[in-house]
Design an enzyme around this catalytic site. Sequence first.
Site, PDB file in Angstrom:
ATOM      1  N   GLU A 116      48.166  34.211  23.950  1.00 17.76           N
ATOM      2  CA  GLU A 116      47.949  34.814  25.525  1.00 17.76           C
ATOM      3  C   GLU A 116      46.584  34.911  25.781  1.00 17.76           C
ATOM      4  O   GLU A 116      46.097  35.687  26.515  1.00 17.76           O
ATOM      5  CB  GLU A 116      48.852  35.257  25.695  1.00 17.76           C
ATOM      6  N   HIS A 135      48.621  43.050  29.531  1.00 19.49           N
ATOM      7  CA  HIS A 135      49.725  42.350  29.370  1.00 19.49           C
ATOM      8  C   HIS A 135      50.592  42.651  28.699  1.00 19.49           C
ATOM      9  O   HIS A 135      50.672  42.330  27.213  1.00 19.49           O
ATOM     10  CB  HIS A 135      49.390  40.111  29.018  1.00 19.49           C
ATOM     11  N   HIS A 137      55.651  43.427  28.410  1.00 19.81           N
ATOM     12  CA  HIS A 137      56.536  42.164  28.484  1.00 19.81           C
ATOM     13  C   HIS A 137      57.569  43.647  29.019  1.00 19.81           C
ATOM     14  O   HIS A 137      59.171  43.151  28.726  1.00 19.81           O
ATOM     15  CB  HIS A 137      56.973  41.811  27.802  1.00 19.81           C
ATOM     16  N   HIS A 205      59.348  37.292  32.276  1.00 18.39           N
ATOM     17  CA  HIS A 205      57.981  37.358  30.831  1.00 18.39           C
ATOM     18  C   HIS A 205      57.122  38.421  31.023  1.00 18.39           C
ATOM     19  O   HIS A 205      57.492  39.618  30.120  1.00 18.39           O
ATOM     20  CB  HIS A 205      56.701  35.751  30.839  1.00 18.39           C
TER      21      HIS A 205
HETATM   22 ZN   LIG Z   1      53.052  37.714  27.563  1.00 17.49          ZN
END
Ligand SMILES: [Zn+2]
Length: 277
Positions: A116, A135, A137, A205
Site C-alpha cells: 500500500e 495508515h 487498521h 479496512h
Molecule cells: Zn491497510
Amino acid sequence: MTSRARLRGSVLALSCAVFAFSAPASRAQAPARVKASTAVKTDRVVIAELVDANRILASLGILDSYGHVSARSPSHPDHFFLARSIAPGLVTAEDILEFDAEGEPVVPTHVLLYRERYLHAAVYKARRDVDAVDHDHSATVLPFSVTQTPLRAVTHDAAFLGQGVPVFDGDPDDSNPGLQISSMALGAAMTAKLGAGPVLLIRGHGEVVLGASIAEAVSRAVNVEKNCRVELQALALGGPIKFITPAETAGRAKLAASNPEFRDWDDLRRRYGVDSK
Ligand SMILES: [Zn+2]
C-alpha cells in the site's frame, strides 16, 4: 545499502506550505492546517521522527503489524520516506527507504515493500499541504467504516473531524478488488474521496490520517482514536449526542493555527521513542 546512502545528505528545501491545495474541498471536515512553522528539517531529522512515529503508534495499538506511517522528504518534496515491509514497532532508521512520486523506491531494492505504498504516494501527489501520512487498521475506528453511523467530532481535541469523515468504498472501476490501495489508480480514487480533509476511512479496512508534520499526524491519530471511543460509548449510553458544532470546529482550527503546539508528541517520544530506551 547504508543509511548514509539513503539519507542523501541534508540539503534544505522550501517549506511545502507555499504550495496551494490541489484537491477539491471536502464536504464536512475542517481543512487541514497550514504548516505552523517555516522551519525546515533535514531528511535525517525527519527519518528519526518517522521511526519514533512508527514506535509510538504501534505502542498505543493504533498501528497493528500491518499499518504504516510515512513522511515527505524535505530535500525532495516529491518524494517520501516509508519503511520496508516490516511491523511498525520494529522499525529503525535502517529500514526507512525513499520513494518517488509514483510510489517506487528511488534506489532499486530486492527487499519486500508495503503493497500500500501507493496510498502514501497518491496523498503526497494530491495534497501539497500534507507532510505525514498514517495508515492504520484500528478496530476502534473500523465500526464507523461499515455502518451508517458517521464518525463525527465529539471531543474538543478531535474537532478537526468536523461533521463527518468520508468513507472510501473502493473504486467501482477496480476489476480485481483486493481491499487495499495497491496501485496509483486506486490511490487517486481514494484521494478524490478524501478531498481536503485530514481523515478518511476505508471500508472494512482502516483509516488515513494526515498532518502538516509528523507530530500533527501522530497527534491527530491519537485524538481520532479517543474520539471514536467516546462516540461509541456515547452511542451505547443512548442518544441524543451533542456533537461538536461547525462553529466550534472553526474556532478550534483558528486557535490551533494561532498557537500550534504538540505537547503530546514530545511526551509520546519521551515514553515510546527510540531514545526512551
Ligand atoms: Zn491497510
